[in-house]
Enzyme design. Structure first.
Site, short mmCIF file in Angstrom:
data_model
loop_
_atom_site.label_atom_id
_atom_site.label_comp_id
_atom_site.label_asym_id
_atom_site.label_seq_id
_atom_site.Cartn_x
_atom_site.Cartn_y
_atom_site.Cartn_z
N GLY A 156 0.84 -1.18 0.00
CA GLY A 156 0.00 0.00 0.00
C GLY A 156 0.88 1.24 0.00
N ILE A 158 2.54 2.77 2.50
CA ILE A 158 3.81 2.59 3.20
C ILE A 158 4.70 1.61 2.44
CG2 ILE A 158 4.90 1.77 5.33
CD1 ILE A 158 2.45 2.83 6.84
N THR A 235 6.61 -3.43 11.27
CA THR A 235 6.18 -2.12 11.75
C THR A 235 4.68 -1.94 11.46
OG1 THR A 235 6.81 -1.06 9.65
CG2 THR A 235 8.44 -1.04 11.43
N GLU A 266 0.31 -2.36 25.02
CA GLU A 266 1.40 -1.42 25.28
C GLU A 266 1.35 -0.92 26.73
OE1 GLU A 266 1.48 1.72 22.41
OE2 GLU A 266 1.46 0.36 20.70
N HIS A 284 6.89 1.36 19.49
CA HIS A 284 5.84 1.84 18.57
C HIS A 284 6.06 3.31 18.22
CE1 HIS A 284 1.36 1.31 17.30
NE2 HIS A 284 2.14 1.74 16.31
N ALA A 286 7.63 4.12 14.94
CA ALA A 286 8.04 4.18 13.54
C ALA A 286 7.51 5.41 12.82
CB ALA A 286 7.62 2.92 12.80
#
Length: 336
Positions: A156, A158, A235, A266, A284, A286
């Site tokens: 996609g 990214i 990621t 998290e 987390h 990125a």
């Protein structure tokens, strides 16, 4: 429209890189509450924190139907990011609550970070930094990226950004995606099956959304297919890779390295492989830079202020988005 709007942000990094999005909300007459926990909220915390909210800026929290139904004043759920797993969109729609997202807002940053993890694993940068700081002087031999093959699972926005960077390193690029976008071929992507990508790639990087159809997409069977000496980067979403199968692949040497920036919870529960020298674990981050925080923040505010003003938000999650997401997520059924 009443100006007494309460905007609650569960997104930990909202407003952190720039005050501009917060000041825009305040200037529009909104009361702004920021996440007091520094992590995603539980259901009970969500109800306590945002029980009277008109708008929620949603981070990596789950927002199921049972919670949405109890948020009686809620008018908009503005996702601080691109993924919308964890949100019961059908329930929100039934209650007349808008759900929006921030498309492409941290695409370039996530691609940058992906390559940072790749370079770190292949050149053992973190290992040597730690060793040298402790008084060592060990020169580990790394692996070149030039001429290697990168496999991108999920091509996609990214994934395409990662492909553009891979071109600059002189890499061969394989892609796996049900929706085969022409844009990706401009960046050198050659589409293939998941099994073929796993067998041929020196570097495998995941850029898929999470759904029941992509959950555990890479398990023991798939990781047995990987090319010896390859590394895996995630990621995207933690649930796409099975923890047990991953640990076995790292211990057996089937995978030479692994990097992860995403977690089901998290902070995450500690996994044994976090302690391996050939594993990188980051919290987390990125897609998080000063620039992307400002960009995402302003996109979120644009959507909230539109709904507050009684007009269509610029970035709604529509039935078409859900349909396209389901198609992309259906990749797990086409591994051959």
């Amino acid at each position: 429209m009443s100006s007494n709007w309460i905007v609650c942000s569960t997104a930990v990094t909202f407003g952190r890189g720039s005050d501009e999005p917060i000041e825009r909300l305040k200037a529009a007459g909104c009361e702004v509450r920021l996440n007091p926990y520094g992590r995603p909220l539980t259901k009970e915390e969500m109800l306590d924190f945002a029980g009277d909210a008109s708008a929620i800026i949603l981070g990596n929290d789950d927002l199921p139907a049972s919670v949405i139904r109890r948020l009686k004043r809620l008018r908009i759920i503005a996702r601080y990011g691109v993924g919308f797993d964890g949100v019961d969109i059908a329930e929100a729609r039934d209650l007349g609550i808008e759900v929006t997202y921030a498309p492409a807002s941290n695409r370039e940053e996530t691609a940058d970070f992906t390559f940072g993890l790749i370079l770190d694993l292949e050149r053992h940068i973190s290992q040597m930094v730690i060793d040298t700081r402790s008084g060592g002087w060990t020169k580990l031999t790394g692996t070149s990226l030039y001429g290697k093959t990168i496999g991108i699972i999920g091509v996609g926005q990214i994934g395409c950004a990662v492909a553009r960077r891979a071109m600059g390193f002189g890499m061969d690029i394989l892609g796996y995606d049900i929706v085969q976008r022409n844009e990706a071929t401009v960046y050198g992507v050659v589409y293939t099956t998941l099994n073929d990508l796993l067998r041929r790639s020196d570097i495998i990087t995941i850029h898929l959304p999470l759904d029941e159809s992509t959950r555990n997409l890479l398990g023991a069977r798939e990781l047995r297919l990987v090319k010896p000496g390859s590394i895996l980067i995630n990621t995207a979403r933690a649930g796409i890779v099975r923890h047990g199968a991953l640990d076995n692949a790292l211990q057996s040497g089937a995978l030479a390295g692994f990097a992860i920036d995403v977690f089901s919870k998290e902070p995450p529960e500690h996994q044994p492989y976090y302690d391996y020298d050939n594993v990188l674990v980051t919290p987390h981050v990125a897609g998080n830079t000063f620039e992307s925080s400002r960009r995402m923040g302003n996109i979120v505010v644009d959507n909230i202020l539109a709904v507050k003003s009684g007009v269509e938000p610029p970035d709604p999650i529509t039935p078409q988005h859900l349909y396209e997401s389901m198609i992309v997520m259906g990749q797990s059924t086409g591994k051959q």
